[in-house]
Design a protein around this motif. Structure first.
Motif, PDB file in Angstrom:
ATOM      1  N   ARG A  32      18.515 -61.472 -15.650  1.00  0.00           N
ATOM      2  CA  ARG A  32      18.694 -62.095 -14.334  1.00  0.00           C
ATOM      3  C   ARG A  32      17.610 -63.129 -14.079  1.00  0.00           C
ATOM      4  NH1 ARG A  32      17.727 -59.286 -10.273  1.00  0.00           N
ATOM      5  NH2 ARG A  32      16.935 -57.365 -11.198  1.00  0.00           N
ATOM      6  N   PHE A  33      16.478 -62.933 -14.727  1.00  0.00           N
ATOM      7  CA  PHE A  33      15.407 -63.912 -14.575  1.00  0.00           C
ATOM      8  C   PHE A  33      14.512 -63.867 -15.808  1.00  0.00           C
ATOM      9  CE2 PHE A  33      11.829 -61.109 -13.966  1.00  0.00           C
ATOM     10  CZ  PHE A  33      12.399 -59.958 -13.453  1.00  0.00           C
ATOM     11  N   MET A  34      13.788 -64.932 -16.030  1.00  0.00           N
ATOM     12  CA  MET A  34      12.718 -65.007 -17.030  1.00  0.00           C
ATOM     13  C   MET A  34      11.556 -65.743 -16.379  1.00  0.00           C
ATOM     14  SD  MET A  34      14.681 -65.899 -20.624  1.00  0.00           S
ATOM     15  CE  MET A  34      13.265 -65.418 -21.655  1.00  0.00           C
ATOM     16  N   GLY A  35      10.372 -65.475 -16.872  1.00  0.00           N
ATOM     17  CA  GLY A  35       9.239 -66.170 -16.265  1.00  0.00           C
ATOM     18  C   GLY A  35       7.912 -65.770 -16.843  1.00  0.00           C
ATOM     19  N   TRP A  36       6.882 -65.971 -16.021  1.00  0.00           N
ATOM     20  CA  TRP A  36       5.510 -65.818 -16.489  1.00  0.00           C
ATOM     21  C   TRP A  36       4.628 -65.133 -15.447  1.00  0.00           C
ATOM     22  CZ3 TRP A  36       4.446 -67.423 -21.408  1.00  0.00           C
ATOM     23  CH2 TRP A  36       5.391 -68.253 -22.012  1.00  0.00           C
ATOM     24  N   TYR A  37       3.764 -64.269 -15.936  1.00  0.00           N
ATOM     25  CA  TYR A  37       2.657 -63.722 -15.184  1.00  0.00           C
ATOM     26  C   TYR A  37       1.387 -64.082 -15.949  1.00  0.00           C
ATOM     27  CZ  TYR A  37       5.317 -60.835 -11.898  1.00  0.00           C
ATOM     28  OH  TYR A  37       6.122 -60.394 -10.878  1.00  0.00           O
ATOM     29  N   ARG A  38       0.259 -63.909 -15.301  1.00  0.00           N
ATOM     30  CA  ARG A  38      -1.005 -64.107 -15.991  1.00  0.00           C
ATOM     31  C   ARG A  38      -2.037 -63.099 -15.511  1.00  0.00           C
ATOM     32  NH1 ARG A  38      -3.503 -69.790 -13.448  1.00  0.00           N
ATOM     33  NH2 ARG A  38      -3.911 -68.971 -11.350  1.00  0.00           N
ATOM     34  N   GLN A  39      -3.011 -62.839 -16.375  1.00  0.00           N
ATOM     35  CA  GLN A  39      -4.089 -61.919 -16.025  1.00  0.00           C
ATOM     36  C   GLN A  39      -5.405 -62.507 -16.492  1.00  0.00           C
ATOM     37  OE1 GLN A  39      -3.571 -57.865 -17.353  1.00  0.00           O
ATOM     38  NE2 GLN A  39      -4.991 -57.108 -15.804  1.00  0.00           N
ATOM     39  N   ALA A  40      -6.249 -62.824 -15.529  1.00  0.00           N
ATOM     40  CA  ALA A  40      -7.585 -63.343 -15.819  1.00  0.00           C
ATOM     41  C   ALA A  40      -8.547 -62.170 -16.006  1.00  0.00           C
ATOM     42  CB  ALA A  40      -8.049 -64.242 -14.684  1.00  0.00           C
ATOM     43  N   PRO A  41      -9.647 -62.400 -16.694  1.00  0.00           N
ATOM     44  CA  PRO A  41     -10.625 -61.316 -16.911  1.00  0.00           C
ATOM     45  C   PRO A  41     -11.086 -60.702 -15.595  1.00  0.00           C
ATOM     46  CG  PRO A  41     -11.151 -63.202 -18.280  1.00  0.00           C
ATOM     47  CD  PRO A  41     -10.044 -63.637 -17.383  1.00  0.00           C
ATOM     48  N   GLY A  42     -10.997 -59.383 -15.506  1.00  0.00           N
ATOM     49  CA  GLY A  42     -11.453 -58.677 -14.321  1.00  0.00           C
ATOM     50  C   GLY A  42     -10.524 -58.765 -13.122  1.00  0.00           C
ATOM     51  N   LEU A  47       1.755 -63.084 -10.485  1.00  0.00           N
ATOM     52  CA  LEU A  47       2.920 -63.912 -10.728  1.00  0.00           C
ATOM     53  C   LEU A  47       2.511 -65.371 -10.870  1.00  0.00           C
ATOM     54  CD1 LEU A  47       6.042 -64.483 -10.683  1.00  0.00           C
ATOM     55  CD2 LEU A  47       5.777 -64.727  -8.207  1.00  0.00           C
ATOM     56  N   VAL A  48       3.037 -66.010 -11.902  1.00  0.00           N
ATOM     57  CA  VAL A  48       2.902 -67.461 -12.028  1.00  0.00           C
ATOM     58  C   VAL A  48       4.210 -68.110 -11.576  1.00  0.00           C
ATOM     59  CG1 VAL A  48       2.492 -69.403 -13.569  1.00  0.00           C
ATOM     60  CG2 VAL A  48       1.243 -67.255 -13.911  1.00  0.00           C
ATOM     61  N   ALA A  49       5.297 -67.775 -12.258  1.00  0.00           N
ATOM     62  CA  ALA A  49       6.588 -68.353 -11.897  1.00  0.00           C
ATOM     63  C   ALA A  49       7.698 -67.593 -12.599  1.00  0.00           C
ATOM     64  CB  ALA A  49       6.656 -69.824 -12.279  1.00  0.00           C
ATOM     65  N   VAL A  50       8.825 -67.456 -11.919  1.00  0.00           N
ATOM     66  CA  VAL A  50      10.032 -66.925 -12.546  1.00  0.00           C
ATOM     67  C   VAL A  50      11.180 -67.849 -12.202  1.00  0.00           C
ATOM     68  CG1 VAL A  50       9.295 -64.513 -12.587  1.00  0.00           C
ATOM     69  CG2 VAL A  50      10.540 -65.381 -10.600  1.00  0.00           C
ATOM     70  N   ILE A  51      12.139 -67.914 -13.107  1.00  0.00           N
ATOM     71  CA  ILE A  51      13.320 -68.735 -12.888  1.00  0.00           C
ATOM     72  C   ILE A  51      14.542 -67.843 -12.996  1.00  0.00           C
ATOM     73  CG2 ILE A  51      13.363 -69.483 -15.318  1.00  0.00           C
ATOM     74  CD1 ILE A  51      14.454 -72.198 -14.231  1.00  0.00           C
ATOM     75  N   ALA A  91      -6.718 -67.345 -18.687  1.00  0.00           N
ATOM     76  CA  ALA A  91      -6.084 -66.036 -18.547  1.00  0.00           C
ATOM     77  C   ALA A  91      -5.201 -65.779 -19.750  1.00  0.00           C
ATOM     78  CB  ALA A  91      -5.235 -65.989 -17.269  1.00  0.00           C
ATOM     79  N   VAL A  92      -4.737 -64.549 -19.850  1.00  0.00           N
ATOM     80  CA  VAL A  92      -3.661 -64.237 -20.782  1.00  0.00           C
ATOM     81  C   VAL A  92      -2.358 -64.422 -20.011  1.00  0.00           C
ATOM     82  CG1 VAL A  92      -2.592 -62.506 -22.245  1.00  0.00           C
ATOM     83  CG2 VAL A  92      -5.085 -62.607 -22.057  1.00  0.00           C
ATOM     84  N   TYR A  93      -1.472 -65.204 -20.573  1.00  0.00           N
ATOM     85  CA  TYR A  93      -0.191 -65.495 -19.934  1.00  0.00           C
ATOM     86  C   TYR A  93       0.889 -64.650 -20.601  1.00  0.00           C
ATOM     87  CZ  TYR A  93      -2.241 -69.275 -17.276  1.00  0.00           C
ATOM     88  OH  TYR A  93      -3.008 -70.003 -16.382  1.00  0.00           O
ATOM     89  N   TYR A  94       1.607 -63.893 -19.781  1.00  0.00           N
ATOM     90  CA  TYR A  94       2.620 -62.976 -20.276  1.00  0.00           C
ATOM     91  C   TYR A  94       4.010 -63.463 -19.883  1.00  0.00           C
ATOM     92  CZ  TYR A  94      -1.188 -59.623 -20.918  1.00  0.00           C
ATOM     93  OH  TYR A  94      -2.346 -58.988 -21.309  1.00  0.00           O
ATOM     94  N   CYS A  95       4.894 -63.421 -20.834  1.00  0.00           N
ATOM     95  CA  CYS A  95       6.303 -63.704 -20.581  1.00  0.00           C
ATOM     96  C   CYS A  95       6.957 -62.438 -20.052  1.00  0.00           C
ATOM     97  CB  CYS A  95       6.954 -64.148 -21.884  1.00  0.00           C
ATOM     98  SG  CYS A  95       8.719 -64.505 -21.747  1.00  0.00           S
ATOM     99  N   VAL A  96       7.893 -62.619 -19.135  1.00  0.00           N
ATOM    100  CA  VAL A  96       8.623 -61.481 -18.577  1.00  0.00           C
ATOM    101  C   VAL A  96      10.097 -61.861 -18.473  1.00  0.00           C
ATOM    102  CG1 VAL A  96       8.226 -62.221 -16.186  1.00  0.00           C
ATOM    103  CG2 VAL A  96       8.687 -59.799 -16.686  1.00  0.00           C
ATOM    104  N   ALA A  97      10.937 -60.874 -18.704  1.00  0.00           N
ATOM    105  CA  ALA A  97      12.373 -61.080 -18.549  1.00  0.00           C
ATOM    106  C   ALA A  97      12.956 -59.821 -17.921  1.00  0.00           C
ATOM    107  CB  ALA A  97      13.035 -61.376 -19.888  1.00  0.00           C
ATOM    108  N   GLY A 105       6.274 -59.723 -22.911  1.00  0.00           N
ATOM    109  CA  GLY A 105       5.737 -60.186 -24.175  1.00  0.00           C
ATOM    110  C   GLY A 105       4.326 -59.664 -24.369  1.00  0.00           C
ATOM    111  N   GLN A 106       3.748 -59.980 -25.527  1.00  0.00           N
ATOM    112  CA  GLN A 106       2.404 -59.510 -25.857  1.00  0.00           C
ATOM    113  C   GLN A 106       1.321 -60.347 -25.181  1.00  0.00           C
ATOM    114  OE1 GLN A 106       1.576 -56.872 -27.621  1.00  0.00           O
ATOM    115  NE2 GLN A 106       3.420 -56.304 -28.734  1.00  0.00           N
ATOM    116  N   GLY A 107       1.673 -61.533 -24.766  1.00  0.00           N
ATOM    117  CA  GLY A 107       0.716 -62.402 -24.093  1.00  0.00           C
ATOM    118  C   GLY A 107       0.162 -63.467 -25.007  1.00  0.00           C
TER     119      GLY A 107
END
Length: 114
Positions: A32-42, A47-51, A91-97, A105-107
């Motif tokens: 239904r959607f795919m997109g991106w999250y990110r995690q910075a140290p600490g 959420l970054v963006a989902v489409i 940050a580490v950017y993670y794909c999400v679906a 994803g693994q990031g």
């Protein structure tokens, strides 16, 4: 089994641009959607963006403008274009679906040098 594989991360200078890609493979359901999250140290993952399948996109707070998410449904691939990078984007950017289930994803690491 669904796999999400990110690519395109790396070390970039502040002010530069980057394009991340995430390709889905395996027994791919109807996302239904795919997109991106990110995690910075600490920090917590954010959420970054989902489409969505409709083509509409949702962006994290204060991120729309420098971040653009696009999707190629035929390739089961989602992209994230980032411009005017700053050190705060490191940050580490993670794909999400998502569909009936949520997949991650693994990031991929993005490091911005000032």
């Amino acid at each position: 089994q669904v796999q999400l594989v990110e690519s395109g991360g790396g070390l970039v200078q502040a002010g530069g641009s980057l394009r991340l890609s995430c390709a889905a493979s395996g027994s791919i359901p109807s996302f239904r959607f795919m997109g991106w999250y990110r995690q910075a140290p600490g920090k917590q993952r954010e959420l970054v963006a989902v489409i969505l399948n409709s083509g509409g996109a949702n962006y994290g707070d204060a991120l729309e403008g420098r971040f653009t998410v696009t999707r190629d449904p035929a390739k089961n691939t989602v992209y994230l274009q980032i411009s005017s990078l700053t050190a705060e984007d490191t940050a580490v950017y993670y794909c999400v679906a998502g569909g009936a289930s949520l997949y991650w994803g693994q990031g991929t690491q993005v490091t911005v040098s000032s």
